[in-house]
Design an enzyme around this catalytic site. Structure first.
Site, PDB file in Angstrom:
ATOM      1  N   CYS A  16       0.853  -0.981   0.150  1.00  0.00           N
ATOM      2  CA  CYS A  16       0.004   0.011  -0.123  1.00  0.00           C
ATOM      3  C   CYS A  16       0.831   1.099  -0.065  1.00  0.00           C
ATOM      4  O   CYS A  16       2.042   1.048   0.286  1.00  0.00           O
ATOM      5  CB  CYS A  16      -0.944  -0.180   1.223  1.00  0.00           C
ATOM      6  SG  CYS A  16      -1.738  -1.474   1.475  1.00  0.00           S
ATOM      7  N   ARG A  41       1.783   1.255  -6.027  1.00  0.00           N
ATOM      8  CA  ARG A  41       1.722   0.250  -4.632  1.00  0.00           C
ATOM      9  C   ARG A  41       0.389  -0.396  -4.194  1.00  0.00           C
ATOM     10  O   ARG A  41       0.292  -1.226  -3.381  1.00  0.00           O
ATOM     11  CB  ARG A  41       2.365   1.107  -3.449  1.00  0.00           C
ATOM     12  CG  ARG A  41       3.980   1.157  -3.566  1.00  0.00           C
ATOM     13  CD  ARG A  41       4.367   1.980  -2.398  1.00  0.00           C
ATOM     14  NE  ARG A  41       5.995   2.038  -2.236  1.00  0.00           N
ATOM     15  CZ  ARG A  41       6.474   1.022  -1.777  1.00  0.00           C
ATOM     16  NH1 ARG A  41       5.948   0.090  -0.847  1.00  0.00           N
ATOM     17  NH2 ARG A  41       7.933   1.283  -1.501  1.00  0.00           N
ATOM     18  N   TRP A  89      -4.011  -1.854  -1.393  1.00  0.00           N
ATOM     19  CA  TRP A  89      -3.869  -3.222  -1.922  1.00  0.00           C
ATOM     20  C   TRP A  89      -4.528  -4.239  -0.871  1.00  0.00           C
ATOM     21  O   TRP A  89      -3.951  -4.467   0.047  1.00  0.00           O
ATOM     22  CB  TRP A  89      -2.565  -3.485  -2.349  1.00  0.00           C
ATOM     23  CG  TRP A  89      -2.613  -4.579  -3.652  1.00  0.00           C
ATOM     24  CD1 TRP A  89      -2.814  -4.809  -4.572  1.00  0.00           C
ATOM     25  CD2 TRP A  89      -2.249  -5.954  -3.171  1.00  0.00           C
ATOM     26  NE1 TRP A  89      -2.701  -6.001  -5.159  1.00  0.00           N
ATOM     27  CE2 TRP A  89      -2.395  -6.629  -4.182  1.00  0.00           C
ATOM     28  CE3 TRP A  89      -2.527  -6.722  -1.821  1.00  0.00           C
ATOM     29  CZ2 TRP A  89      -2.421  -8.196  -4.290  1.00  0.00           C
ATOM     30  CZ3 TRP A  89      -2.071  -8.095  -1.922  1.00  0.00           C
ATOM     31  CH2 TRP A  89      -2.037  -8.748  -2.945  1.00  0.00           C
ATOM     32  N   ASN A 118      -0.010   0.438   6.682  1.00  0.00           N
ATOM     33  CA  ASN A 118       0.591  -0.325   5.803  1.00  0.00           C
ATOM     34  C   ASN A 118       1.145  -1.643   6.753  1.00  0.00           C
ATOM     35  O   ASN A 118       1.649  -1.480   7.485  1.00  0.00           O
ATOM     36  CB  ASN A 118       1.874  -0.213   4.934  1.00  0.00           C
ATOM     37  CG  ASN A 118       1.459   0.941   3.779  1.00  0.00           C
ATOM     38  OD1 ASN A 118       0.264   1.237   3.565  1.00  0.00           O
ATOM     39  ND2 ASN A 118       2.479   1.324   3.054  1.00  0.00           N
ATOM     40  N   GLY A 119       0.838  -2.970   6.508  1.00  0.00           N
ATOM     41  CA  GLY A 119       1.215  -4.065   7.298  1.00  0.00           C
ATOM     42  C   GLY A 119       0.066  -5.054   7.381  1.00  0.00           C
ATOM     43  O   GLY A 119      -1.108  -4.826   6.897  1.00  0.00           O
ATOM     44  N   GLU A 514      12.203 -13.911 -18.928  1.00  0.00           N
ATOM     45  CA  GLU A 514      11.863 -12.646 -18.519  1.00  0.00           C
ATOM     46  C   GLU A 514      10.866 -12.275 -19.551  1.00  0.00           C
ATOM     47  O   GLU A 514       9.892 -11.315 -19.259  1.00  0.00           O
ATOM     48  CB  GLU A 514      12.923 -11.691 -18.550  1.00  0.00           C
ATOM     49  CG  GLU A 514      12.872 -10.171 -18.151  1.00  0.00           C
ATOM     50  CD  GLU A 514      11.926  -9.644 -16.816  1.00  0.00           C
ATOM     51  OE1 GLU A 514      11.621  -8.805 -16.859  1.00  0.00           O
ATOM     52  OE2 GLU A 514      11.861 -10.797 -16.026  1.00  0.00           O
ATOM     53  N   LYS A 518       7.053 -10.694 -18.728  1.00  0.00           N
ATOM     54  CA  LYS A 518       6.627  -9.240 -19.032  1.00  0.00           C
ATOM     55  C   LYS A 518       5.191  -9.288 -19.673  1.00  0.00           C
ATOM     56  O   LYS A 518       4.228  -8.354 -19.549  1.00  0.00           O
ATOM     57  CB  LYS A 518       7.497  -8.488 -19.934  1.00  0.00           C
ATOM     58  CG  LYS A 518       8.804  -8.292 -19.207  1.00  0.00           C
ATOM     59  CD  LYS A 518       8.759  -6.838 -18.480  1.00  0.00           C
ATOM     60  CE  LYS A 518       8.443  -7.221 -16.914  1.00  0.00           C
ATOM     61  NZ  LYS A 518       9.413  -7.900 -16.267  1.00  0.00           N
ATOM     62  N   GLU A 521       2.304 -10.175 -17.540  1.00  0.00           N
ATOM     63  CA  GLU A 521       1.985  -9.445 -16.273  1.00  0.00           C
ATOM     64  C   GLU A 521       1.255  -8.347 -16.936  1.00  0.00           C
ATOM     65  O   GLU A 521       0.112  -7.928 -16.337  1.00  0.00           O
ATOM     66  CB  GLU A 521       3.101  -8.638 -15.805  1.00  0.00           C
ATOM     67  CG  GLU A 521       4.117  -9.696 -14.738  1.00  0.00           C
ATOM     68  CD  GLU A 521       5.417  -8.717 -14.517  1.00  0.00           C
ATOM     69  OE1 GLU A 521       5.557  -8.770 -13.326  1.00  0.00           O
ATOM     70  OE2 GLU A 521       5.910  -8.194 -15.356  1.00  0.00           O
ATOM     71  N   HIS A 537      11.435 -31.912 -25.763  1.00  0.00           N
ATOM     72  CA  HIS A 537      11.023 -32.784 -24.514  1.00  0.00           C
ATOM     73  C   HIS A 537       9.455 -32.589 -23.968  1.00  0.00           C
ATOM     74  O   HIS A 537       9.655 -32.811 -22.835  1.00  0.00           O
ATOM     75  CB  HIS A 537      12.217 -32.612 -23.644  1.00  0.00           C
ATOM     76  CG  HIS A 537      13.366 -32.994 -23.997  1.00  0.00           C
ATOM     77  ND1 HIS A 537      13.959 -34.267 -24.367  1.00  0.00           N
ATOM     78  CD2 HIS A 537      14.620 -32.240 -24.338  1.00  0.00           C
ATOM     79  CE1 HIS A 537      15.308 -34.359 -24.873  1.00  0.00           C
ATOM     80  NE2 HIS A 537      15.787 -33.186 -25.021  1.00  0.00           N
ATOM     81  N   LYS A 636       3.573  -3.147  -7.379  1.00  0.00           N
ATOM     82  CA  LYS A 636       4.930  -2.966  -7.572  1.00  0.00           C
ATOM     83  C   LYS A 636       5.660  -3.723  -6.492  1.00  0.00           C
ATOM     84  O   LYS A 636       6.481  -4.339  -6.627  1.00  0.00           O
ATOM     85  CB  LYS A 636       5.181  -1.534  -7.361  1.00  0.00           C
ATOM     86  CG  LYS A 636       6.551  -1.207  -7.917  1.00  0.00           C
ATOM     87  CD  LYS A 636       7.025  -1.579  -9.184  1.00  0.00           C
ATOM     88  CE  LYS A 636       8.386  -1.566  -9.925  1.00  0.00           C
ATOM     89  NZ  LYS A 636       8.697  -2.056 -11.221  1.00  0.00           N
TER      90      LYS A 636
END
Length: 641
Positions: A16, A41, A89, A118-119, A514, A518, A521, A537, A636
């Site tokens: 958050c 966030r 969030w 936050n937490g 990667e 991307k 996401e 395989h 993030k």
């Protein structure tokens, strides 16, 4: 530290954003502006609280994106120079107006305190039960609301017993009420507290969730990240665990749980408004992709010594003699940082002939692997707050092994707790899908490989060759960014595909992973990354005329092998998008679409080859109408398990 608190530090931070303000400006405007910079966030609800001229707490909050809160604020005039805000969030309770922060303590009609948090509070159910027995009525399903009521309960008792304000800030009822409340919490918190009866003061408290205080000219900003501070602060104070800060427009007084008042060390804020804005770009992700020539240069700046043909690091806090005794390196991270660690494994083993193991931080924290003497851990992270990575670092550190961090955020939890480390200097990365941090991590790992190689057996001449190749990277990346238009045309062609395969070998295998990440996401298209030779395989069964394969096939040591793998896909009528070296006619004849990149030595190909994959994911997501910077279900700084 008790076991419950240690467990919560390891597992339960929340994703958050927090902003608080005391000064001379309109607090609501500044808070919303700061929350806008922190929306990556958390973006399922937002809210703020200010003290109005009559001494009452005014709260506005709304489920949904920050724009929903802004729509409410347009219809109100909040004339106040002190306030706190939050973008959420969700962890406890679905996104609703009631579950949004701030939460109020005391009677609903005349609350005494507002709190943003936050937490995660692990024992909130037991605390809530006791508070309800005392007559407190809860308005939300969150764990955070118990904090506000706990503070109100303590404050009422303290004011009844000690109505006079003490000379010592640590001994005032308001500070003591916060300290009493947080002493009952088992979990993690970054807190801002606004009191109805204290119109000049915000209290901040931290345990496991970051808070920074920005000190300006007759104004102070508190936030969970430095970005809201830009333009308003010249220096910053990073709070440590178990500290409470009493913040006014001109002072910051820090009190530690065990040591009492402490001197708050401040450092300059090296952040400009231009660093946290989008400029002329359509999205932060696009801006951050195009910043990479500069961020790569920043990652190597001051870290190269041609005289010694090696890299130079000032923050490792381990001397050459100690590092020569390293027998094994463990690289750990999550998501994109884990992919960078894979690149680092190839680099360090190639240059230093030193065994390297790459571990998912989320797995390492629960495993009990044998870690021999002479093992060195590098925790790789963009935010420095990733809960799994922090927990893995703590576990290895507990066993007595040296721990170092590769991190982008100064003053972050991992940066503080590691024995030493290397900052990326990539600047704020706002787009949830990491781009410039990945390439900066790879550059730092290349420099580390060079450093360890020169400590062990690499010749002076070979060291200079590596340095020349690394120094050429910013120009090569700038050249690669010119593929943007070509990549966009390819994206238009394949935007409706339901599955992509990304294939590479050796140094380019992690880049395949990667690239697939991307795409997943930000465009929500299923994608898989594989070593190209592994296709036969099993995964080759997925190949058909509607499943594009993205091949990483620049000229290099395994070029011929990857070319054979490409032909295997074409034999099964699979469309191929190839990332190849300039002018490669053989690839041009086989692939359906080609993205040409400049020639680069094998060990640096991941940095250059990642660029078109970032652009491909970006353009496909834009074409599909996705929220590029804030993709669904993601935030993030991933600080929950």
């Amino acid at each position: 530290m008790i076991a419950g608190v240690q467990r919560s530090l390891n597992e339960s931070l929340s994703m958050c954003g927090i902003v608080g303000y005391v000064g001379f400006r309109q607090a609501a405007d500044l808070i919303v502006s700061g929350l806008r910079r922190l929306e990556y966030r958390g973006y399922d609800s937002a809210g703020l609280a200010v003290l109005n001229a009559d001494g009452g707490l005014v709260v506005c909050k709304a489920a949904g994106r920050l724009s929903c809160l802004e729509a409410i604020l347009h219809a109100q005039v909040l004339n106040s120079s002190i306030g706190i805000g939050h973008t959420r969030w969700a962890t406890h309770g679905v996104p609703t107006d009631d579950n949004a922060h701030p939460h109020l303590g005391g009677a609903k009609e005349n609350p005494s305190v507002a709190v943003v948090h936050n937490g995660v509070i692990e024992n909130y159910r037991a605390i809530k039960k006791h508070l309800e027995a005392d007559g407190y009525v809860f308005q939300s399903q969150t764990d955070s609301e118990v904090i506000a009521h706990l503070i109100d309960k303590s404050l009422k008792r303290l004011l009844a017993c000690r109505p006079h304000v003490a000379d010592d800030l640590a001994d005032t009822p308001w500070v003591m009420a916060v300290q009493e409340a947080i002493a009952q919490l088992r979990g993690t918190y970054g807190l801002l507290v606004l009191f109805r009866e204290q119109p000049q003061m915000v209290l901040a408290a931290r345990l496991g969730s970051p808070l920074v205080v920005g000190i300006g000219d007759s104004e102070t900003v508190i936030a969970s990240d430095t970005s809201p501070l830009a333009g308003h602060a010249e220096r910053i104070v990073s709070l440590n665990d178990h500290e409470v800060a009493v913040v006014t427009a001109s002072t910051v007084h820090v009190i530690h749980r065990d040591r009492g008042s402490v001197v708050a060390a401040s450092v300059p804020l090296d952040l400009l408004l231009s660093d946290v804005g989008m400029g002329n770009y359509a999205h932060f992700m696009q801006k951050e992709i195009f910043e990479q020539p500069e961020t790569i240069a920043a990652a190597m700046r001051g870290r190269i010594s041609r005289d010694d043909a090696t890299a130079v690091f000032g923050g490792l806090n381990l001397g050459p003699a100690q590092l020569q005794r390293v027998k094994r390196i463990v690289l750990t991270g999550c998501g994109t940082s884990w992919h960078a660690a894979l690149v680092g494994e190839y680099l360090i083993e190639e240059f230093a002939r030193l065994p390297v193991e790459v571990e998912y931080a989320s797995e390492l924290r629960y495993r009990n692997p044998p870690i021999d003497e002479g093992t060195l851990l590098f925790a790789i992270t963009q935010s420095g707050e990733t809960a799994d990575t922090l927990a893995a670092l703590r576990e290895v550190k507990r066993k007595g092994h040296p721990t170092l961090a590769i991190c982008n955020v100064v003053g972050s939890s991992i940066a503080k707790e590691a024995d030493g480390g290397i900052y990326l200097h990539a600047g704020p990365e706002v787009g949830v899908a990491s781009t410039k941090a990945f390439t900066s991590q790879c550059v730092v790992l290349a420099l580390l490989a060079l450093y360890f190689g020169r400590l062990r057996h690499m010749s002076y001449e070979k060291g200079l060759e590596c340095i020349s190749a690394i120094e050429a990277l910013p120009a090569l990346v700038a050249e690669t960014l010119k593929t943007d238009d070509a990549v966009r045309r390819i994206a238009e062609k394949y935007q409706n595909a339901s599955t992509f395969l990304y294939l590479g070998r050796q140094f380019n295998f992690p880049v395949a992973l990667e690239g697939a990440l991307k795409l997943k996401e930000i465009s929500y298209i299923h994608a898989e990354g594989y070593p190209a030779a592994e296709m036969k395989h099993g995964p080759i069964a997925l190949v058909d005329a509607f499943t594009p394969s993205v091949f990483l096939i620049p000229q290099g040591a395994v070029y011929e092998k990857v070319l054979l793998n490409l032909e295997e896909i074409k034999a099964r009528k699979g469309p191929v998008i190839a990332v190849s070296s300039y002018g490669d006619q053989r690839v041009g004849e086989l692939a359906d679409d080609v993205i040409e990149i400049p020639a680069v030595v094998d060990f640096l190909q991941p940095i250059v080859a990642a660029i078109p994959l970032q652009l491909l994911a970006y353009h496909i997501a834009v074409l599909r109408g996705c929220d590029v910077d804030k993709p669904r279900n993601l935030a993030k700084s991933v600080t929950v398990e």
